[in-house]
Design a protein around this motif. Structure first.
Motif, PDB file in Angstrom:
ATOM      1  N   GLU A   1      34.928  41.978  55.095  1.00 59.24           N
ATOM      2  CA  GLU A   1      34.589  41.828  53.872  1.00 59.24           C
ATOM      3  C   GLU A   1      35.547  42.736  52.539  1.00 59.24           C
ATOM      4  OE1 GLU A   1      32.352  40.137  52.509  1.00 59.24           O
ATOM      5  OE2 GLU A   1      31.299  39.630  54.425  1.00 59.24           O
ATOM      6  N   ARG A   2      36.018  43.919  53.446  1.00 63.32           N
ATOM      7  CA  ARG A   2      37.037  44.626  52.513  1.00 63.32           C
ATOM      8  C   ARG A   2      38.543  43.794  52.495  1.00 63.32           C
ATOM      9  NH1 ARG A   2      35.952  49.400  55.963  1.00 63.32           N
ATOM     10  NH2 ARG A   2      34.305  50.646  54.924  1.00 63.32           N
ATOM     11  N   LEU A   3      38.615  42.999  53.424  1.00 67.24           N
ATOM     12  CA  LEU A   3      40.006  42.347  53.644  1.00 67.24           C
ATOM     13  C   LEU A   3      39.731  41.146  52.375  1.00 67.24           C
ATOM     14  CD1 LEU A   3      42.902  41.579  54.510  1.00 67.24           C
ATOM     15  CD2 LEU A   3      41.818  40.301  56.314  1.00 67.24           C
ATOM     16  N   PHE A   4      38.520  40.435  52.346  1.00 59.00           N
ATOM     17  CA  PHE A   4      38.231  39.380  51.334  1.00 59.00           C
ATOM     18  C   PHE A   4      38.439  39.890  49.969  1.00 59.00           C
ATOM     19  CE2 PHE A   4      36.171  37.283  55.074  1.00 59.00           C
ATOM     20  CZ  PHE A   4      37.063  36.055  55.052  1.00 59.00           C
ATOM     21  N   SER A   5      37.748  40.960  49.873  1.00 57.81           N
ATOM     22  CA  SER A   5      37.750  41.708  48.453  1.00 57.81           C
ATOM     23  C   SER A   5      39.285  42.005  47.907  1.00 57.81           C
ATOM     24  CB  SER A   5      37.005  43.063  48.486  1.00 57.81           C
ATOM     25  OG  SER A   5      35.677  42.774  48.756  1.00 57.81           O
ATOM     26  N   LEU A   6      39.951  42.480  49.041  1.00 58.96           N
ATOM     27  CA  LEU A   6      41.455  42.674  48.699  1.00 58.96           C
ATOM     28  C   LEU A   6      42.059  41.573  48.235  1.00 58.96           C
ATOM     29  CD1 LEU A   6      43.916  44.716  48.468  1.00 58.96           C
ATOM     30  CD2 LEU A   6      44.183  44.530  50.966  1.00 58.96           C
ATOM     31  N   ALA A   7      42.051  40.402  49.070  1.00 56.56           N
ATOM     32  CA  ALA A   7      42.614  39.163  48.672  1.00 56.56           C
ATOM     33  C   ALA A   7      42.155  38.858  47.415  1.00 56.56           C
ATOM     34  CB  ALA A   7      42.311  38.292  49.907  1.00 56.56           C
ATOM     35  N   GLY A   8      40.856  39.033  47.097  1.00 59.80           N
ATOM     36  CA  GLY A   8      40.301  38.325  45.743  1.00 59.80           C
ATOM     37  C   GLY A   8      41.082  38.953  44.569  1.00 59.80           C
ATOM     38  N   HIS A   9      41.487  40.420  44.743  1.00 66.12           N
ATOM     39  CA  HIS A   9      42.058  41.168  43.805  1.00 66.12           C
ATOM     40  C   HIS A   9      43.509  40.654  43.583  1.00 66.12           C
ATOM     41  CE1 HIS A   9      38.924  43.692  42.864  1.00 66.12           C
ATOM     42  NE2 HIS A   9      38.952  44.358  44.123  1.00 66.12           N
ATOM     43  N   ILE A  10      44.335  40.128  44.632  1.00 67.66           N
ATOM     44  CA  ILE A  10      45.580  39.890  44.581  1.00 67.66           C
ATOM     45  C   ILE A  10      45.635  38.327  44.214  1.00 67.66           C
ATOM     46  CG2 ILE A  10      47.286  39.060  45.964  1.00 67.66           C
ATOM     47  CD1 ILE A  10      46.760  41.686  47.916  1.00 67.66           C
ATOM     48  N   VAL A  11      44.919  37.318  44.583  1.00 67.28           N
ATOM     49  CA  VAL A  11      44.793  36.065  44.127  1.00 67.28           C
ATOM     50  C   VAL A  11      43.838  35.956  43.191  1.00 67.28           C
ATOM     51  CG1 VAL A  11      44.753  33.548  44.872  1.00 67.28           C
ATOM     52  CG2 VAL A  11      45.112  35.391  46.621  1.00 67.28           C
ATOM     53  N   GLN A  12      44.332  36.409  41.824  1.00 66.53           N
ATOM     54  CA  GLN A  12      43.436  36.206  40.586  1.00 66.53           C
ATOM     55  C   GLN A  12      43.737  34.809  39.817  1.00 66.53           C
ATOM     56  OE1 GLN A  12      44.444  39.637  38.395  1.00 66.53           O
ATOM     57  NE2 GLN A  12      43.828  40.901  39.831  1.00 66.53           N
ATOM     58  N   LYS A  13      43.060  34.801  38.731  1.00 69.11           N
ATOM     59  CA  LYS A  13      43.260  33.309  37.883  1.00 69.11           C
ATOM     60  C   LYS A  13      44.624  33.212  37.559  1.00 69.11           C
ATOM     61  CE  LYS A  13      41.334  30.992  33.992  1.00 69.11           C
ATOM     62  NZ  LYS A  13      40.372  31.122  32.903  1.00 69.11           N
ATOM     63  N   LYS A  14      45.329  34.179  37.015  1.00 67.64           N
ATOM     64  CA  LYS A  14      46.728  33.896  36.744  1.00 67.64           C
ATOM     65  C   LYS A  14      47.510  34.200  37.808  1.00 67.64           C
ATOM     66  CE  LYS A  14      45.894  36.164  32.004  1.00 67.64           C
ATOM     67  NZ  LYS A  14      45.983  37.133  31.077  1.00 67.64           N
ATOM     68  N   ARG A  15      47.302  34.173  39.005  1.00 70.79           N
ATOM     69  CA  ARG A  15      48.179  34.118  40.267  1.00 70.79           C
ATOM     70  C   ARG A  15      47.668  33.162  41.345  1.00 70.79           C
ATOM     71  NH1 ARG A  15      48.884  40.498  41.935  1.00 70.79           N
ATOM     72  NH2 ARG A  15      50.940  39.701  42.841  1.00 70.79           N
ATOM     73  N   ALA A  16      47.027  32.033  40.916  1.00 75.86           N
ATOM     74  CA  ALA A  16      46.520  31.218  41.824  1.00 75.86           C
ATOM     75  C   ALA A  16      47.509  30.315  42.428  1.00 75.86           C
ATOM     76  CB  ALA A  16      45.629  30.185  40.979  1.00 75.86           C
ATOM     77  N   ALA A  17      49.108  30.372  41.780  1.00 70.14           N
ATOM     78  CA  ALA A  17      49.858  29.570  42.381  1.00 70.14           C
ATOM     79  C   ALA A  17      50.740  30.278  43.629  1.00 70.14           C
ATOM     80  CB  ALA A  17      50.942  29.063  41.445  1.00 70.14           C
ATOM     81  N   LEU A  18      50.371  31.637  43.880  1.00 72.16           N
ATOM     82  CA  LEU A  18      51.098  32.262  45.064  1.00 72.16           C
ATOM     83  C   LEU A  18      51.119  31.454  46.194  1.00 72.16           C
ATOM     84  CD1 LEU A  18      49.719  35.942  44.544  1.00 72.16           C
ATOM     85  CD2 LEU A  18      52.125  35.091  44.350  1.00 72.16           C
ATOM     86  N   LEU A  19      51.843  31.619  47.106  1.00 71.53           N
ATOM     87  CA  LEU A  19      52.217  30.708  48.336  1.00 71.53           C
ATOM     88  C   LEU A  19      51.379  31.588  49.336  1.00 71.53           C
ATOM     89  CD1 LEU A  19      56.046  29.933  48.230  1.00 71.53           C
ATOM     90  CD2 LEU A  19      54.182  28.350  47.678  1.00 71.53           C
TER      91      LEU A  19
ATOM     92  N   CYS B   1      49.176  42.731  53.439  1.00 69.41           N
ATOM     93  CA  CYS B   1      49.722  43.892  54.661  1.00 69.41           C
ATOM     94  C   CYS B   1      50.261  44.843  53.781  1.00 69.41           C
ATOM     95  CB  CYS B   1      50.718  43.002  55.351  1.00 69.41           C
ATOM     96  SG  CYS B   1      50.053  41.769  56.433  1.00 69.41           S
ATOM     97  N   LEU B   2      51.137  44.683  52.747  1.00 66.58           N
ATOM     98  CA  LEU B   2      51.730  45.859  52.012  1.00 66.58           C
ATOM     99  C   LEU B   2      50.880  46.730  51.377  1.00 66.58           C
ATOM    100  CD1 LEU B   2      54.726  44.055  50.047  1.00 66.58           C
ATOM    101  CD2 LEU B   2      54.921  45.714  52.090  1.00 66.58           C
ATOM    102  N   SER B   3      49.767  46.053  50.836  1.00 63.56           N
ATOM    103  CA  SER B   3      48.684  46.856  50.431  1.00 63.56           C
ATOM    104  C   SER B   3      48.072  47.852  51.370  1.00 63.56           C
ATOM    105  CB  SER B   3      47.663  45.973  49.760  1.00 63.56           C
ATOM    106  OG  SER B   3      46.567  46.765  49.079  1.00 63.56           O
TER     107      SER B   3
ATOM    108  N   GLU C   1      52.026  32.365  52.395  1.00 60.34           N
ATOM    109  CA  GLU C   1      52.824  33.450  53.005  1.00 60.34           C
ATOM    110  C   GLU C   1      53.025  34.963  52.286  1.00 60.34           C
ATOM    111  OE1 GLU C   1      55.841  30.140  51.931  1.00 60.34           O
ATOM    112  OE2 GLU C   1      53.699  30.441  52.699  1.00 60.34           O
ATOM    113  N   ASN C   2      53.213  34.521  50.809  1.00 57.56           N
ATOM    114  CA  ASN C   2      53.380  35.617  49.971  1.00 57.56           C
ATOM    115  C   ASN C   2      52.004  36.575  49.953  1.00 57.56           C
ATOM    116  OD1 ASN C   2      55.767  35.104  49.247  1.00 57.56           O
ATOM    117  ND2 ASN C   2      55.322  33.887  47.525  1.00 57.56           N
ATOM    118  N   VAL C   3      51.177  35.689  49.981  1.00 61.05           N
ATOM    119  CA  VAL C   3      49.660  36.372  49.768  1.00 61.05           C
ATOM    120  C   VAL C   3      49.360  37.231  51.079  1.00 61.05           C
ATOM    121  CG1 VAL C   3      47.064  36.034  49.910  1.00 61.05           C
ATOM    122  CG2 VAL C   3      48.598  34.727  48.443  1.00 61.05           C
ATOM    123  N   THR C   4      50.049  36.804  52.115  1.00 57.85           N
ATOM    124  CA  THR C   4      49.781  37.599  53.608  1.00 57.85           C
ATOM    125  C   THR C   4      50.696  38.693  53.448  1.00 57.85           C
ATOM    126  OG1 THR C   4      49.382  35.628  54.726  1.00 57.85           O
ATOM    127  CG2 THR C   4      50.215  37.508  55.809  1.00 57.85           C
TER     128      THR C   4
END
Length: 266
Positions: A232-250, A259-261, A252-255
């Protein structure tokens, strides 16, 4: 919540006095005493919850010892007042229902493969030998599967011939690898338990040469988290990264960002 209310008791009392509202009634001294008693009972529950929700250490093998610890905490004594007895009965009933839905076989094997808890004191004495028997059966099953995957003999295939001979030895009553597996399990049981502060995965990494097959099972069972909280923490972290204004992230870049976070925190 209870601890915060007890800590801010005077501030809450002063605030209610200033409200001049007769419908807001403060707790009586007897009720404050009940809260203090319940705080002591709930403190082990808070600790166990945080322990099983961790992700930087092995947590699967801690479930059964934690359940046993809570069972002892909630044992009813002659000195318990009626409200404490009622609370403990409700707690034990709820805990028993959760234990009934747990994968006990998996948890028992994980506990046995943890060098910190391999004495299995969290289980009844008659249950402990059943766990070791199950582990022995797992070793035999794993070896049988390995033997069935051996290639059949051909005249121009010398390595296959050697494998075939090994399979014949495995099926014989002589001093085969079955005995080696049994001895491996017995040697592990004879090992001294490690400290609670030591990492069981590190222990298995150091002793993987002496316990080749057991170490494979240990990696499989000890790597499982006790709860879904880390996921659940991982899903929450990914939700903070892939936001409405960053929905075009590839992907592999999300991964990489996830990981960096996680690495930056450590």
């Amino acid at each position: 919540m209870v601890s915060r209310l007890l800590h801010n008791r005077e501030a809450v009392q002063a605030t209610l006095d200033q409200q001049n509202n007769h419908r807001l009634v403060m707790l009586t001294e007897a009720e404050w005493g009940k809260l203090q008693k319940l705080e002591l009972l709930l403190e082990p529950c808070r600790y166990v919850t945080e322990l099983l929700g961790g992700e930087a250490y092995v947590s699967c093998s801690v479930v059964l010892p934690a359940f046993r610890h809570l069972d002892r905490i909630m044992d009813i004594t002659d000195d318990d007042p009626a409200y404490v007895v009622k609370f403990k009965n409700a707690f034990q009933k709820d805990l028993a229902a959760r234990q009934a839905n747990a994968n006990k076989t998996w948890l028992e094997v994980a506990t046995a493969l943890d060098p910190r808890f391999k004495d299995l004191k969290c289980l009844p004495k008659q249950k402990r030998e059943q766990v070791w028997t199950s582990l022995e059966d797992m070793l035999h099953t794993a070896e049988s599967r390995r033997a069935t995957t051996l290639q059949p003999y051909t005249e121009d295939d010398e390595p296959a011939q050697k494998k075939r001979r090994s399979a014949l030895l495995l099926g014989s009553d002589s001093d085969s690898e079955d005995g080696m597996e049994f001895g491996e399990l017995q040697r592990y049981r004879a090992e001294p338990s490690i400290s609670m502060e030591d990492c069981p995965l590190q222990w298995w990494y150091v002793h993987s040469g002496a316990y080749e097959k057991l170490s494979v099972l240990a990696r499989k069972y000890l790597a499982s988290p006790a709860t879904s909280i880390p996921c659940e923490r991982l899903f929450s972290l990914a939700g903070h990264i892939v936001q409405k204004k960053r929905a075009a992230l590839l992907p592999e870049n999300v991964t990489k960002l996830v990981c960096l976070s996680d690495w930056l925190k450590k």
